[in-house]
Structure formats: C-alpha cells, structure tokens
Design an enzyme around this catalytic site. Structure first.
Site, short mmCIF file in Angstrom:
data_model
loop_
_atom_site.label_atom_id
_atom_site.label_comp_id
_atom_site.label_asym_id
_atom_site.label_seq_id
_atom_site.Cartn_x
_atom_site.Cartn_y
_atom_site.Cartn_z
CB SER A 37 -0.91 0.01 1.23
OG SER A 37 -0.12 -0.02 2.40
CB THR A 42 -1.13 6.38 4.16
OG1 THR A 42 0.05 7.11 4.35
CG2 THR A 42 -1.97 6.56 5.38
CB THR A 83 -0.48 6.15 0.60
OG1 THR A 83 -1.36 5.04 0.41
CG2 THR A 83 -1.10 7.35 -0.11
NE ARG A 131 -8.76 7.53 -3.40
CZ ARG A 131 -8.09 7.26 -2.30
NH1 ARG A 131 -6.79 7.06 -2.36
NH2 ARG A 131 -8.69 7.19 -1.13
CB THR A 165 -4.00 6.17 8.36
OG1 THR A 165 -3.77 5.19 7.37
CG2 THR A 165 -4.26 5.48 9.68
N GLY A 166 -6.54 5.48 6.75
CA GLY A 166 -7.77 4.72 6.51
C GLY A 166 -8.32 5.11 5.15
N1 GLY Z 1 -5.38 6.83 3.34
C1 GLY Z 1 -4.83 6.55 2.09
C2 GLY Z 1 -5.74 6.75 0.96
O1 GLY Z 1 -6.95 6.66 1.12
O2 GLY Z 1 -5.26 7.00 -0.13
#
Ligand code: GLY
Length: 345
Positions: A47, A195, A213, A223, A246-247
């Site tokens: 990730s 991330t 990330t 995106r 994060t998330g």
């Molecule tokens: N938190 C990383 C993302 O959604 O790109």
C-alpha cells in the site's frame, strides 16, 4: 522528549528507523522522512511506494506529504515511476513556493531534482491486478479489515438501483460469475489500502510528520487520497501538536481530520479526547460504509500522545523515551484506547 509513532503493522520497522534517527540527534523532519523511505522501498507492503497495488488501469500512482514544526509543508500526488515520493514532497517544501505538485508536473520536478525513475509495479502486484481486472462488470472487489489489522478481499455486487450486496465467497453465484477463485477468509494476501503516517518529536522538542501511500487499490485512475493533502492526512503545528489520519482517505478529506485534531488540542482538549471528537465527526459522514476504517494519532507538544480508530483493527507502532528507553511497541487501537501492547521488540 523523543517519541515516534507510525501507523499500521507495516509501520513497525519504519518506526524503529525513525526513533533511532532522533535518538542519534537527527531532526524530527529527517527522521520521519527516513522512516517513510524505508516503507516506500519495502516490497512486502502493498500500500506504499514500490510494490503498491495499482489503479484500475494497472498503473501505480503515489501520494505523499511532509510537514515540520514551523508550518513548512510539501506534497506530491499522482506520481508515477518515482519510488521515494516522500523525498520529492520534501523538495517541494524546501525548494518551491508551492505546497502540492501533481502528476506530470510533479514527475518533471522530481526528474529536475535528480530523482531516478523506477518501475513501481511488481510482478506480485501485477498478478493481483490481473485477477481483479477479470471481474465481470458490476462485481467489485473491496478490501475489508478483519481483526488484528489483517485485510481480505470481499466481493460486492451492485444491483440496478445502485445498492451493494456482499457476496458469499463460497456461493455458486460468485464461482460462476467470476474467474477469480473463491478463497477462504484470510487466504488472500493482506494487501492494504493504507498509507504509512509517521510522527516524531526530536531532542529539541520539534515535531514533524510524513505520509506516503499508493492509495486505494484499483482506484479510478486519477484518484488522490488524503495523504498528500495537508490538514486531511497530516497536520503539524510545532507549538500545539502533530496529527496523522489514515484509513479510507475520502473520509479524512471530507472531515479534515488531522487539522481537526490539532485545532481541538489548541483549544485545550486532551489528545485522546481530540481523537475521539474527530472520530465522532467521521461517524457523521453520509458516505461512511461498514468496511471503511479511520485511524488517528497525535503527539502534543509536551510529548503526550494518543491514538483512536473508528473500528477495531487499527494498529500503530510507538517508541518513546519515557517507556523503556524507547522500546518500539505495536499497539492495538480502538475507539476508546491505545493501551494494548501486542508486540515488543
Ligand atoms: N489513506 C490513504 C488513501 O486513502 O489514499
């Protein structure tokens, strides 16, 4: 007071690197960059950086940001073919009058700054993308968190009215619909969509933070998530606090979560309560779904730190001078606490 915090299990080793850097008199800014670079080069982490899962078109695109105690910050988004985007973000901060560079412009900037091009898509990531891309229309693959921070794919069908239904992995419907073999829970690689966020306080009491990330796996091309957005994935005010969120990035972008936490601490709230308030704000998000996660962490300028998450499954690594002389520990985080140490090194 020396402290370093890093998100998720894949943050464990980067956190060791970050803490060792501040323990060896490096600045918090250098330390968070070093920790982030380690994760960007770690191919087991799918990730972040090289080895990250690609977008729907099979291209890996990276986002990152960095911020210091003095309000200096820089970010890059939608960067292809450059592995250490955290260092490119730092150059944006230090060498340009801007905060965020994206896409072609960010890549040209990286080239001009002497960064070398690297193939970011690994064979493992390509194979997963190829399996995903064989899915028939209207059958989506989502990453869902299970306990203890592991991840699994779930299959979701969208009906004519746009309603989503998770399909039973062993169902005949799924087996006949998809060439992707139905797999048992937990059997899929724990590829994440998160991330790494890193926060540190150095020997001079300076705070800094970094996020890097590859974003949401199989995202719509173009995106960009919360990680490169100052105030969403990362915010630092050296006199107040440094926070990372994060998330599912869209949640943090709509709530400006990192900024929200720092501002509540500015107004006198304790770090844990500030994280809980930020979670409460995310809970009001109209687009929140059961498979979405938010993990928050903060270091206040006096060294007090806290972390909270929307659901169980969020983990962070923490090392503090005040706890066994900087021993790196992995914590399970919940909506109420950050107290369960699950692993020590
Ligand atoms: N938190 C990383 C993302 O959604 O790109």
């Amino acid at each position: 007071m020396l402290i370093s915090l890093s998100t998720w299990k894949h943050g464990f080793h980067p956190n060791r690197i970050t803490y060792d850097a501040i323990a060896n008199s490096r600045s918090a800014l250098d330390a968070v960059e070093l920790g982030a670079r380690y994760c960007e080069a770690d191919l087991t982490c799918m990730s972040v950086g090289r080895g990250g899962l690609p977008d729907a078109a099979g291209e890996v695109t990276l986002d990152a940001s960095i911020m210091d105690h003095d309000g200096n910050c820089g970010g890059v988004a939608f960067v292809r073919q450059y592995e250490h985007v955290i260092s490119v973000a730092r150059r944006v901060m230090e060498k340009t009058p801007h905060v965020l560079l994206v896409g072609d412009g960010a890549e040209r900037f990286a080239a001009n700054e002497g960064f070398t091009k690297t193939e970011l898509l690994t064979e493992k990531a390509r194979a997963l993308w190829q399996e995903w891309s064989k899915q028939p229309d209207k059958l989506h693959v989502r990453l869902r968190r299970a306990e203890e921070g592991e991840h699994e794919y779930v299959f979701v069908k969208v009906d004519e009215e746009g309603k989503e239904r998770e399909m039973d992995r062993d169902s005949q419907e799924l087996k006949s619909a998809a060439p992707f073999p139905g797999r048992a829970r937990g059997a899929v690689d724990p590829a994440t969509h998160d991330t790494i966020g890193i926060l540190a306080m150095d020997a001079e009491g300076r705070l800094a933070g970094a996020c890097t990330t590859s974003g949401l796996a199989f995202k719509i091309p173009g995106r960009v998530g919360d990680s490169p957005i100052i105030g969403a994935g990362l915010y630092v005010d050296g006199e107040i606090a440094a926070a990372v969120a994060t998330g599912n990035g869209e949640l943090m972008m709509r709530a400006c979560s990192a900024f929200h936490i720092v501002e509540m601490i500015r107004h006198g709230m304790e770090p844990g309560e500030a994280c809980e308030r930020a979670i409460a704000r995310i809970l009001k998000d109209k687009h929140l779904k059961d498979d979405m996660q938010a993990g928050l962490m903060v270091i206040r300028s006096d060294g007090a730190w806290a972390a909270r998450s929307l659901r169980p499954g969020f983990q962070l690594a923490a090392a503090s001078e005040a706890v066994e002389g900087g021993k790196n520990m992995l914590y399970n985080i919940t909506a109420e606490s950050a107290s369960t140490v699950i692993q020590q090194l």
